[in-house]
Scaffold this motif. Structure first.
Motif, PDB file in Angstrom:
ATOM      1  N   ARG A  91      42.439  47.358  38.285  1.00 50.05           N
ATOM      2  CA  ARG A  91      43.378  47.738  38.913  1.00 50.05           C
ATOM      3  C   ARG A  91      43.688  47.178  40.168  1.00 50.05           C
ATOM      4  N   MET A  92      42.550  46.827  40.946  1.00 45.09           N
ATOM      5  CA  MET A  92      42.665  45.897  41.888  1.00 45.09           C
ATOM      6  C   MET A  92      42.991  44.306  41.635  1.00 45.09           C
ATOM      7  N   GLN A  93      42.664  43.984  40.514  1.00 40.57           N
ATOM      8  CA  GLN A  93      42.987  42.764  40.190  1.00 40.57           C
ATOM      9  C   GLN A  93      44.429  42.452  39.860  1.00 40.57           C
ATOM     10  N   GLN A  94      44.801  43.458  39.063  1.00 40.09           N
ATOM     11  CA  GLN A  94      46.290  43.794  38.814  1.00 40.09           C
ATOM     12  C   GLN A  94      47.382  42.983  39.293  1.00 40.09           C
ATOM     13  N   PRO A  95      47.522  43.474  40.717  1.00 42.74           N
ATOM     14  CA  PRO A  95      48.748  42.631  41.435  1.00 42.74           C
ATOM     15  C   PRO A  95      48.337  41.042  41.856  1.00 42.74           C
ATOM     16  N   PHE A  96      47.115  40.751  42.162  1.00 41.04           N
ATOM     17  CA  PHE A  96      46.534  39.568  42.496  1.00 41.04           C
ATOM     18  C   PHE A  96      46.974  38.460  41.133  1.00 41.04           C
ATOM     19  N   GLN A 123      49.433  39.148  38.826  1.00 36.90           N
ATOM     20  CA  GLN A 123      50.674  38.965  38.826  1.00 36.90           C
ATOM     21  C   GLN A 123      51.209  37.835  39.781  1.00 36.90           C
ATOM     22  N   LYS A 124      50.716  37.949  41.019  1.00 33.97           N
ATOM     23  CA  LYS A 124      51.139  37.108  42.190  1.00 33.97           C
ATOM     24  C   LYS A 124      50.744  35.532  41.839  1.00 33.97           C
ATOM     25  N   GLU A 125      49.508  35.403  41.149  1.00 39.33           N
ATOM     26  CA  GLU A 125      49.134  34.204  41.074  1.00 39.33           C
ATOM     27  C   GLU A 125      49.600  33.277  39.586  1.00 39.33           C
ATOM     28  N   PHE A 126      49.944  34.215  38.726  1.00 38.00           N
ATOM     29  CA  PHE A 126      49.877  33.493  37.174  1.00 38.00           C
ATOM     30  C   PHE A 126      51.448  33.997  36.879  1.00 38.00           C
ATOM     31  N   GLY A 127      52.208  34.904  37.638  1.00 47.35           N
ATOM     32  CA  GLY A 127      53.498  35.321  37.172  1.00 47.35           C
ATOM     33  C   GLY A 127      53.568  36.122  36.018  1.00 47.35           C
ATOM     34  N   GLN A 128      52.670  36.585  35.471  1.00 51.64           N
ATOM     35  CA  GLN A 128      52.500  37.623  34.369  1.00 51.64           C
ATOM     36  C   GLN A 128      51.868  38.857  34.582  1.00 51.64           C
ATOM     37  N   ASP A 129      52.129  39.830  33.889  1.00 51.59           N
ATOM     38  CA  ASP A 129      51.463  41.381  33.922  1.00 51.59           C
ATOM     39  C   ASP A 129      49.973  41.183  33.455  1.00 51.59           C
ATOM     40  N   SER A 134      38.381  31.833  32.878  1.00 52.89           N
ATOM     41  CA  SER A 134      37.244  32.019  33.888  1.00 52.89           C
ATOM     42  C   SER A 134      37.865  31.454  35.208  1.00 52.89           C
ATOM     43  N   ASP A 135      38.667  30.381  35.185  1.00 48.73           N
ATOM     44  CA  ASP A 135      39.171  30.165  36.500  1.00 48.73           C
ATOM     45  C   ASP A 135      40.305  30.701  36.972  1.00 48.73           C
ATOM     46  N   MET A 136      41.167  31.428  36.020  1.00 51.24           N
ATOM     47  CA  MET A 136      41.930  32.424  36.773  1.00 51.24           C
ATOM     48  C   MET A 136      41.213  33.519  37.330  1.00 51.24           C
ATOM     49  N   PHE A 137      40.241  34.259  36.871  1.00 50.15           N
ATOM     50  CA  PHE A 137      39.822  35.356  37.332  1.00 50.15           C
ATOM     51  C   PHE A 137      39.020  35.090  38.676  1.00 50.15           C
ATOM     52  N   ALA A 138      38.415  33.745  38.635  1.00 52.54           N
ATOM     53  CA  ALA A 138      37.769  33.095  39.743  1.00 52.54           C
ATOM     54  C   ALA A 138      38.736  32.888  40.884  1.00 52.54           C
ATOM     55  N   LYS A 139      39.891  32.519  40.433  1.00 51.24           N
ATOM     56  CA  LYS A 139      40.901  32.563  41.601  1.00 51.24           C
ATOM     57  C   LYS A 139      41.279  33.737  42.276  1.00 51.24           C
ATOM     58  N   ILE A 140      41.402  34.828  41.612  1.00 55.68           N
ATOM     59  CA  ILE A 140      41.687  36.176  42.244  1.00 55.68           C
ATOM     60  C   ILE A 140      40.447  36.552  42.979  1.00 55.68           C
ATOM     61  N   ASN A 141      39.101  36.188  42.341  1.00 57.06           N
ATOM     62  CA  ASN A 141      38.164  36.698  43.065  1.00 57.06           C
ATOM     63  C   ASN A 141      37.895  36.064  44.679  1.00 57.06           C
ATOM     64  N   HIS A 142      38.524  34.778  44.660  1.00 56.77           N
ATOM     65  CA  HIS A 142      38.444  33.920  46.051  1.00 56.77           C
ATOM     66  C   HIS A 142      39.540  34.180  46.869  1.00 56.77           C
ATOM     67  N   ASP A 143      40.501  35.234  46.710  1.00 55.53           N
ATOM     68  CA  ASP A 143      41.520  35.580  47.363  1.00 55.53           C
ATOM     69  C   ASP A 143      41.106  36.444  48.376  1.00 55.53           C
ATOM     70  N   LYS A 144      41.128  35.933  49.748  1.00 56.10           N
ATOM     71  CA  LYS A 144      40.564  36.671  51.030  1.00 56.10           C
ATOM     72  C   LYS A 144      41.205  38.277  51.059  1.00 56.10           C
ATOM     73  N   ARG A 156      39.207  40.110  48.199  1.00 55.35           N
ATOM     74  CA  ARG A 156      37.629  40.132  48.471  1.00 55.35           C
ATOM     75  C   ARG A 156      37.735  41.456  49.580  1.00 55.35           C
ATOM     76  N   LYS A 157      38.693  41.508  50.537  1.00 57.16           N
ATOM     77  CA  LYS A 157      38.492  42.629  51.497  1.00 57.16           C
ATOM     78  C   LYS A 157      38.533  43.965  50.716  1.00 57.16           C
ATOM     79  N   LYS A 158      39.740  44.007  49.948  1.00 58.34           N
ATOM     80  CA  LYS A 158      40.084  45.332  49.150  1.00 58.34           C
ATOM     81  C   LYS A 158      38.816  45.599  48.445  1.00 58.34           C
ATOM     82  N   MET A 159      37.970  44.772  47.757  1.00 58.61           N
ATOM     83  CA  MET A 159      36.730  45.085  47.007  1.00 58.61           C
ATOM     84  C   MET A 159      35.767  45.717  47.857  1.00 58.61           C
ATOM     85  N   LEU A 160      35.429  44.909  49.069  1.00 57.76           N
ATOM     86  CA  LEU A 160      34.288  45.374  49.813  1.00 57.76           C
ATOM     87  C   LEU A 160      34.770  46.511  50.634  1.00 57.76           C
ATOM     88  N   ASP A 161      35.834  46.845  50.998  1.00 58.05           N
ATOM     89  CA  ASP A 161      36.457  48.192  51.632  1.00 58.05           C
ATOM     90  C   ASP A 161      36.214  49.397  50.649  1.00 58.05           C
TER      91      ASP A 161
END
Length: 320
Positions: free
Chosen positions: A51-56, A58-64, A267-277, A280-285
């Motif tokens: 659910r944390m990945q969800q909005p990112f 949509q933002k990066e790839f324009g799909q749900d 793999s590249d798509m989910f990596a792109k999300i994982n590198h969004d600062k 990252r902050k949401k996950m670590l918090d």
């Protein structure tokens, strides 16, 4: 002895702060929403991370990114059906370690480790002993002392069988010279409900449980090399004399019929999300720790994990 490297914010800085990977999309993929199946019930770490990945997404790839659940058997029900799903890349599934290694080594669960095609590992959660805030166990020693006097009476919730939680429960009992009763649940959410409802006395959960539940729970110890930055007052098991670190990895898998090209794209798509600062902050918090294992490194990573996790399970007496 079971040792797993603990990852916290500082330990993953190199991976987390790396430049965002170039995204080589094939055929403008995706052109529609992507189904994301969680093989556990709602409310657990797999669900929270998705659910944390969800909005990112949509933002990066324009799909749900559409989340659904296929729970049962500590994830085995979902994973046993993964390769029957359509292989166009529009359906992915959450995947966990050590679950997909230990479960099929224990018994026939409908899939084998090599049947699963992980394409990206993105986070790690350290094990933690969790009790309700009003528990009579104020410290780790309190729990140990009670368990020594009352063998089997301390009930410990955990997520499924053949999981990081069960490995931790078995190993800790051995190291502490106690006997507790491990009670498997379909997901961390269900295990936490049991803890808060006093159906069990404690939980082998994760640092994320403490972050999510706040003042409702108390962490007695974490299975890490050093204290988690969100819980500076919670000791590590090592500090208390137990040479033990551990937890669970979570990632994304696809059906075997998905093409190599699309596996790399996803793999590249989910990596792109994982590198969004911001991600990252949401996950670590939330108590997670980020890792970054792309599809190109998957074979060597999985070979190492299989050797390590099977050895750990044998040491813990879960496998013969």
């Amino acid at each position: 002895m079971f040792k797993r490297r603990s990852f916290v914010a500082g330990a993953v800085a190199a991976a987390a702060l790396a430049a965002s990977p170039a995204l080589a999309q094939d055929d403008n993929f995706p052109t529609k929403s992507v189904d994301y199946v969680i093989p556990f019930g709602p409310g657990g770490e797999s669900d929270v991370a998705a659910r944390m990945q969800q909005p990112f997404f949509q933002k990066e790839f324009g799909q749900d990114l559409v989340i659904s659940y296929k729970e049962g058997g500590g994830g085995a029900v979902g994973w046993s059906r993964l390769n029957g799903l359509k292989g166009d890349g529009y359906t992915v599934m959450g995947v966990n370690l050590p679950h997909i290694i230990i479960q099929p080594a224990q018994k026939n669960v409908g899939y084998k480790t090599d049947d699963i095609v992980p394409i990206y590992w993105f986070q790690f959660t350290p094990n933690a002993i969790v009790v309700p805030a009003d528990s009579k166990f104020k410290t780790l020693q309190d729990l140990i002392d009670f368990a020594k006097k009352n063998p089997g009476r301390v009930t410990m919730a955990g997520t499924g069988k053949g999981t990081a939680n069960q490995l931790a429960a078995t190993q800790f009992d051995d190291l502490a010279g106690i006997k507790t009763t491990y009670v498997p649940f379909k997901g961390t959410g269900a295990a936490m409900t049991a803890v808060l409802g006093n159906q069990v006395q404690a939980e082998w959960g994760y640092t994320t449980v403490g972050a999510a539940q706040g003042d409702k729970v108390r962490l007695l110890a974490v299975a890490m090399d050093e204290r988690h930055p969100l819980f500076p007052d919670v000791p590590t098991l090592k500090e208390k004399g137990f040479d033990m670190t551990g937890g669970a990895y979570r990632g994304i898998a696809v059906p075997k019929s998905v093409s190599e090209e699309r596996r790399k794209t996803l793999s590249d798509m989910f990596a792109k999300i994982n590198h969004d600062k911001d991600f990252r902050k949401k996950m670590l918090d939330a108590g997670f720790a980020l890792i970054d294992v792309p599809y190109s490194d998957m074979q060597s990573f999985m070979d190492k994990q299989k050797k390590q996790d099977l050895s750990a399970a044998k040491d813990a007496g879960i496998l013969k």
